[in-house]
Design a protein around this motif. Structure first.
Motif: not given
Length: 342
Positions: A101-102, A106-110, A135-136, A139-142
């Motif tokens: 939910t959080r 604020i982030a892009a979740v896939k 995240y904001g 860009k990342m791939e975590q």
């Protein structure tokens, strides 16, 4: 408080000092200040310990580790299962739901997926994984992988994350689920609480968090019918807990504990010394003087290997240094050599 005072006790020795340097040759047992169960972390040279702490007002112990070569992070947590259900899925929902939910704000979740995983030891974990692709504005791939086990009283959690994730990394992340060692039915001992408190207090300098474990350790030692070993345990644990309270300015708790200790053990000098520290912290010079005198009247009763602290070097009493009469009194407990050092 005399926060740097060292109590030399063989029966309750300092444990887990490797946490300060990021390494520990001995297994670390993660236990809650209240409740059953433990997580056991066995040292692995690939992983560096980043920290040990307590979340949610002292109810959730967490051990955090990092594998810099593989760009992975790992954490172990425990918490009381208050979901009303006695299974692993309820523990997963209690944690992952609020996180998603959080993150959704604020982030892009896939690729968010719930599932199960059977470890090599045969334990079935409720799992959840997702990829953070942003995240904001960053860009990342975590990739994140959670594993949960729950029973009627406790939830156990392992969280593995990896940056620069590629699909071939999944097996490496799942290997950490296989290494997740916990014992749901374990009843923590006095030593378990004490060791975790010592890591927090001495190695990590977190007296507020340590106080929860010193309190749990002290409560596990009986009051009635104590043998010599238990008397020693209560004395050491009380001293450490009083210092933890004092260093976090919980002077009311510090005073109450010292007063109770005097009632239970009236001949142990550090009980009076700790009460004198609380007096001084609160500006009560007359009471501090009386309790300090009572402490040194009983100095012959210190534990083997222990000695009375020098009150003139104690930050609590130094707060009253401008009171000339009081300070002259305090200096009277110092040896000539100690006086020359100041």
């Amino acid at each position: 408080m005399v926060g740097l005072r060292v109590v030399r006790i063989l029966i309750l020795s300092l444990a887990g000092a490797g946490v300060a340097t990021g390494q520990s040759s001995q297994p670390i047992s993660l236990v809650q200040p209240a409740g059953t169960g433990r997580v056991v972390y066995r040292s692995d040279p690939a992983w560096k310990i980043r920290g040990l702490g307590l979340l949610d007002e002292g109810t959730r112990p967490v051990l955090e580790l990092a594998n810099q070569e593989q760009k992975m992070s790992l954490s172990y947590l425990m918490f009381v299962n208050d979901t009303g259900k006695h299974d692993s899925e309820s523990c997963r929902k209690a944690v992952v739901g609020p996180i998603l939910t959080r993150l959704g704000e604020i982030a892009a979740v896939k690729n968010s997926r719930a599932g199960t995983y059977t470890t090599k030891s045969g334990k079935v974990l409720a799992t959840h994984s997702y990829l953070l692709s942003g995240y904001g504005e960053m860009k990342m791939e975590q990739q994140n992988l959670f594993g949960f086990f729950g029973d009627a009283s406790t939830c156990f959690e392992v969280h593995v994350s990896k940056v620069s994730y590629e699909p071939g990394d999944q097996a490496m992340m799942e290997a950490e689920l296989d290494r997740f060692a916990f014992d749901a039915g374990y009843q923590p001992t006095t030593m378990d609480y004490f060791q975790q408190a010592e890591i927090l207090f001495r190695a990590l300098q977190k007296p507020g968090a340590a106080a929860f474990y010193y309190r749990a350790a002290l409560d596990s030692v009986p009051v009635e019918g104590m043998d010599a070993r238990q008397v020693m345990q209560r004395r050491v644990l009380t001293d450490q807990l009083v210092m933890s309270y004092g260093m976090t300015e919980q002077f009311k708790k510090s005073r109450e504990l010292a007063t109770q200790a005097i009632q239970l053990d009236p001949e142990y000098p550090l009980n009076y010394y700790n009460l004198a520290c609380a007096d001084a912290e609160q500006g009560h010079a007359a009471d501090a003087r009386a309790h300090l005198q009572q402490a040194f009247d009983r100095k012959a009763n210190v534990l083997p290997g222990e000695k009375m602290p020098d009150p003139a070097r104690d930050s609590s009493f130094q707060k009253l240094k401008k009171d000339a009469a009081f300070w002259t009194f305090v200096q009277g407990f110092s040896t000539p050599m100690e006086l020359r050092k100041r």
